[in-house]
Design an enzyme around this catalytic site. Structure first.
Site, PDB file in Angstrom:
ATOM      1  N   GLU A 138       0.801  12.478   2.749  1.00  0.00           N
ATOM      2  CA  GLU A 138      -0.032  13.029   3.826  1.00  0.00           C
ATOM      3  C   GLU A 138       0.756  13.820   4.871  1.00  0.00           C
ATOM      4  O   GLU A 138       0.840  13.442   6.041  1.00  0.00           O
ATOM      5  CB  GLU A 138      -0.810  11.888   4.503  1.00  0.00           C
TER       6      GLU A 138
ATOM      7  N   GLU B 107      -6.095   8.128  -3.083  1.00  0.00           N
ATOM      8  CA  GLU B 107      -6.350   6.852  -2.408  1.00  0.00           C
ATOM      9  C   GLU B 107      -7.842   6.783  -2.120  1.00  0.00           C
ATOM     10  O   GLU B 107      -8.369   7.614  -1.374  1.00  0.00           O
ATOM     11  CB  GLU B 107      -5.563   6.764  -1.094  1.00  0.00           C
TER      12      GLU B 107
HETATM   13  C1  GAL Z   1      -3.283   6.484   4.077  1.00  0.00           C
HETATM   14  C2  GAL Z   1      -1.877   6.467   3.564  1.00  0.00           C
HETATM   15  C3  GAL Z   1      -1.584   5.160   2.878  1.00  0.00           C
HETATM   16  C4  GAL Z   1      -1.971   4.023   3.742  1.00  0.00           C
HETATM   17  C5  GAL Z   1      -3.392   4.156   4.199  1.00  0.00           C
HETATM   18  C6  GAL Z   1      -3.774   3.075   5.174  1.00  0.00           C
HETATM   19  O1  GAL Z   1      -3.531   7.514   4.922  1.00  0.00           O
HETATM   20  O2  GAL Z   1      -1.657   7.504   2.658  1.00  0.00           O
HETATM   21  O3  GAL Z   1      -0.226   5.090   2.579  1.00  0.00           O
HETATM   22  O4  GAL Z   1      -1.117   3.973   4.807  1.00  0.00           O
HETATM   23  O5  GAL Z   1      -3.582   5.380   4.830  1.00  0.00           O
HETATM   24  O6  GAL Z   1      -3.273   3.302   6.433  1.00  0.00           O
END
Ligand code: GAL
Length: 720
Positions: A194, A351
């Protein structure tokens, strides 16, 4: 529409990745090929030589005892997962001191997972450098906009321009790519995590000045373009050019826009360095990055996507920062559409929310059915993979409240069961969906330069780029109009309708492309603010909308910047838009002088009563609609059906409120996804076509179908 490199997915036997390992302390291991016998039917959702969908999970074996791993792997298989993402934040666990590696645990984890037939997406761990590294040289730390050195303890605390930091990144990425690049289970790579944080350190200041020299050639030219005669800022030496630090007063708009462009280019370079390490060492594997969808507005995602095989994004509809009972389906839809538009050929959700999400606060837990609904929405809108974050809820660390599919103690949850059931349905659906893609007749033009410009000077508190863009998209979404989100440089041929809200920074090439689109029969929607800025974020030296004047057949006589709560009356002159007649909350009204366009709506109050607020200019085989009033959602909702009708764009299906209809197709093959985002059952009329319910009992369906609350149907349209 999907990533597919025939015959290359497995890297082939006898790969030489082991020979290249730069190990110092670690013994080299020998991989065993994942045995075909270990692959259970459905482990790979479809296909022989290539995988269509991936269905997976983000797994952090380093955070759990090793004797737990086999249980996890078995549960992953039961859910029909096909891939895991590994190693993304594991730098400190992999490298204990410069050049001293410990790959043993990762080797063993991969061996175990690959042994079950799971494929691996390897994350490069550069978003979270080890403490030994960052404490050794604090000049590698990022400096925030307020000039503070970011303390070690979170992640992305690095400066992306720092030569020393970049050398460390190359070392760890090289070691990983040498070791795992040709591993038979590795199918691809995710770079960092990100991207988005801007750094304001001395190294970035120096890099920014070099970038400016390249762009502007001479200081004289830079001074002219930025208009630094204003307040007598004229820069006499490159070292005088400041960073746009938060100083309590606004920076020069030209400088601030260039700084944002520079930071985008910087991350492109940072990312490319890793890609250049990976590609030769990991042939045939994809390289991607996990963006944050439409909401992410600090970098130009279009530029970052160029070097990738496809873009990915991270989808969290309910988090600690959105503690609402309701989830707005159009929001994720917009991010899917944005990410799909970054690169032709499909995208991944790297994710996907797996449970209640928060850091300090526990977010509202997804309701039963929501996790699967959101994941199906991703598939419906063109995703080639859905990977859940995360496998098991962390017992330690900042993200203890960010729930995985399993609870903290490793027990199986209803969330896991819901996703396992989805895995079974996906397996049934996959053969028909394989090879299909989302195709849209409508598009929205996302200009990061315009978005940046409005971040710098919002013009009116109500003129938020993101809000107006999302409102227009929401209106299309509510009408089940499939929409691509494109960049100003994209090919526009093939679209019938193109909306470019708040397209303020317009270059000559953009104007030409728009004109070609319109003359060729397209319907273009432009709004307030269009064409008001030049490349250097200066206000144009002509009547607005500047370069777009002739295209729009009008000029802006004057603008009314209204206080919060103000309303303006509109009367539409065309029956198609009659629903828009009435008083609307409005923050910005442009009074149009028509030089070729015809009025579509006039103001009914204000000192400009009777003057045009919305106009249409016919040009060639197409037309431009100019919307001069910045109102709220109801005006977009009122106008969108008429605009689509004019443009000849049809909805996928007319559905009751809250039911999203999207289609993926490949020639004659058409798969219709119906997603009920509401909490009531909904009956959807299917028209005259006949369908088969792909995840159901396979019986033919026609007439109508009833969706339970949060229910999903995947229907195969019988060819006529
Ligand atoms: C996302 C990130 C993950 C994890 C998740 C929860 O933005 O890519 O690694 O941190 O948020 O905070």
């Amino acid at each position: 529409m999907r990533y597919r490199r025939r015959g290359q997915q497995d890297g082939g036997k006898g790969s030489d990745h082991r020979k290249k390992s730069g190990l110092k302390q670690e013994e080299k291991t020998s991989w065993t090929e994942p045995r075909a016998a270990n692959r259970r039917p459905g482990a790979m959702i479809q296909g022989s030589e290539a995988v269509m969908f991936h269905f997976g999970v983000d797994y952090y074996p380093e955070q759990w005892p090793e004797d737990r791993w086999p249980i996890d792997a078995d549960l992953m298989m039961r859910a029909r997962f096909t891939c895991v993402r590994l190693a993304e934040f594991s730098w400190g666990v992999l490298e204990h001191a410069a050049g001293t590696f410990d790959f043993g645990w990762l080797d063993r984890a991969m061996e175990l997972l690959a042994g079950r037939g799971l494929k691996i997406v390897m994350g490069t761990p550069t978003a979270s450098p080890p403490s030994w590294l960052m404490q050794a040289d604090r000049s590698m730390a990022r400096v925030s906009e307020t000039g503070q050195v970011v303390a070690y303890g979170n992640r992305r605390g690095y400066c992306p321009s720092h030569a020393g930091y970049r050398a460390h990144c190359r070392r760890i990425v090289t070691a990983m790519a040498d070791r795992y690049g040709a591993h038979p289970a590795v199918i691809g790579w995710q770079i960092d995590n990100e991207f988005g944080d801007r750094c304001f350190c001395a190294s970035c200041a120096a890099a920014f000045r070099r970038w400016l020299l390249d762009r502007h050639g001479t200081l004289g030219e830079l001074n002219r373009r930025w208009g630094t005669a204003f307040w007598g800022h004229l820069y006499r030496s490159w070292e005088d050019v400041p960073l746009p630090l938060a100083s309590g007063s606004a920076p020069n708009p030209g400088l601030a826009l260039d700084f944002r462009r520079f930071v985008s280019d910087l991350y492109v370079e940072f990312q490319r360095e890793q890609i250049d390490v990976i590609r030769p060492r990991s042939p045939g594997r994809f390289v991607t990055h996990n963006f944050m969808g439409f909401g992410s507005d600090t970098l130009d995602q279009h530029l970052l996507a160029r070097d990738l095989d496809f873009a990915s994004w991270d989808n969290y509809p309910r988090t600690q920062w959105h503690l609402s009972a309701d989830v707005e389906p159009a929001a994720a839809a917009l991010s899917h559409d944005t990410t799909r538009g970054l690169k032709p050929g499909g995208f991944w959700v790297m994710e996907q929310q797996a449970g209640s999400a928060g850091w300090e606060i526990v977010g509202v837990p997804p309701r039963p059915g929501e996790l699967a609904l959101w994941a199906w929405q991703a598939v419906a809108r063109g995703a080639d993979a859905v990977v859940f974050f995360r496998w098991r809820s962390a017992r330690f660390g900042t993200e203890q409240h960010w729930h995985g599919l399993l609870d903290h103690d490793g027990s199986v949850t209803r969330r896991y069961e819901e996703i396992a059931a989805m895995g079974a349905s996906l397996t049934a659906v996959a053969p028909r969906v394989d090879g299909t893609a989302v195709s849209a007749e409508a598009a929205m033009l996302l200009s990061f330069e315009s978005r940046f410009s409005l971040q710098i000077q919002q013009t009116n508190p109500g003129l938020e780029y993101r809000r107006h863009f999302a409102a227009f998209h929401r209106a299309l979404h509510r009408a089940n109009i499939t929409v691509d989100v494109v960049s100003p440089g994209d090919d526009l041929a093939g679209y019938r309708l193109l909306a470019a809200p708040l397209f303020t920074v317009v270059l000559e090439d953009h104007a030409r492309r728009l004109e070609t689109f319109v003359r060729g029969g397209g319907t273009l929607v432009l709004t307030f603010g269009a064409g008001i800025r030049d490349k250097h974020n200066a206000i144009v030296d002509s009547r607005p909308p500047g370069r777009l004047r002739e295209l729009c057949g009008l000029e802006i006589d004057e603008c009314d910047s209204l206080p919060p709560g103000a309303k303006r009356g509109l009367r539409f002159l065309h029956r198609r838009f009659a629903a828009g007649t009435g008083r609307h909350p409005a923050c910005w009204c442009e009074v149009l002088r028509l030089t070729g366009a015809e009025p579509l709506a006039v103001y009914t109050d204000g000192h400009y009563r009777g003057r045009p607020a919305v106009a249409m200019h016919r040009l060639g085989a197409g037309r431009v609609i100019y919307l001069g009033v910045a109102a709220e959602q109801p005006l977009y909702d009122a106008m969108v059906p008429g605009l689509c009708e004019m443009a000849g764009v049809r909805p996928v299906l007319r559905t009751p409120p809250g039911v999203e209809a999207v289609e993926r197709r490949d020639g004659e093959r058409q798969v219709l996804f119906l997603l009920n985002h509401g909490d009531r059952p909904r009956r959807v009329r299917l028209g005259r076509s006949r369908f088969t319910d792909l995840a159901g009992d396979g019986r033919p369906l026609h007439g109508h179908v009833t969706l339970p609350p949060l229910g999903v149907r995947v229907l195969d349209r019988a060819s006529r």
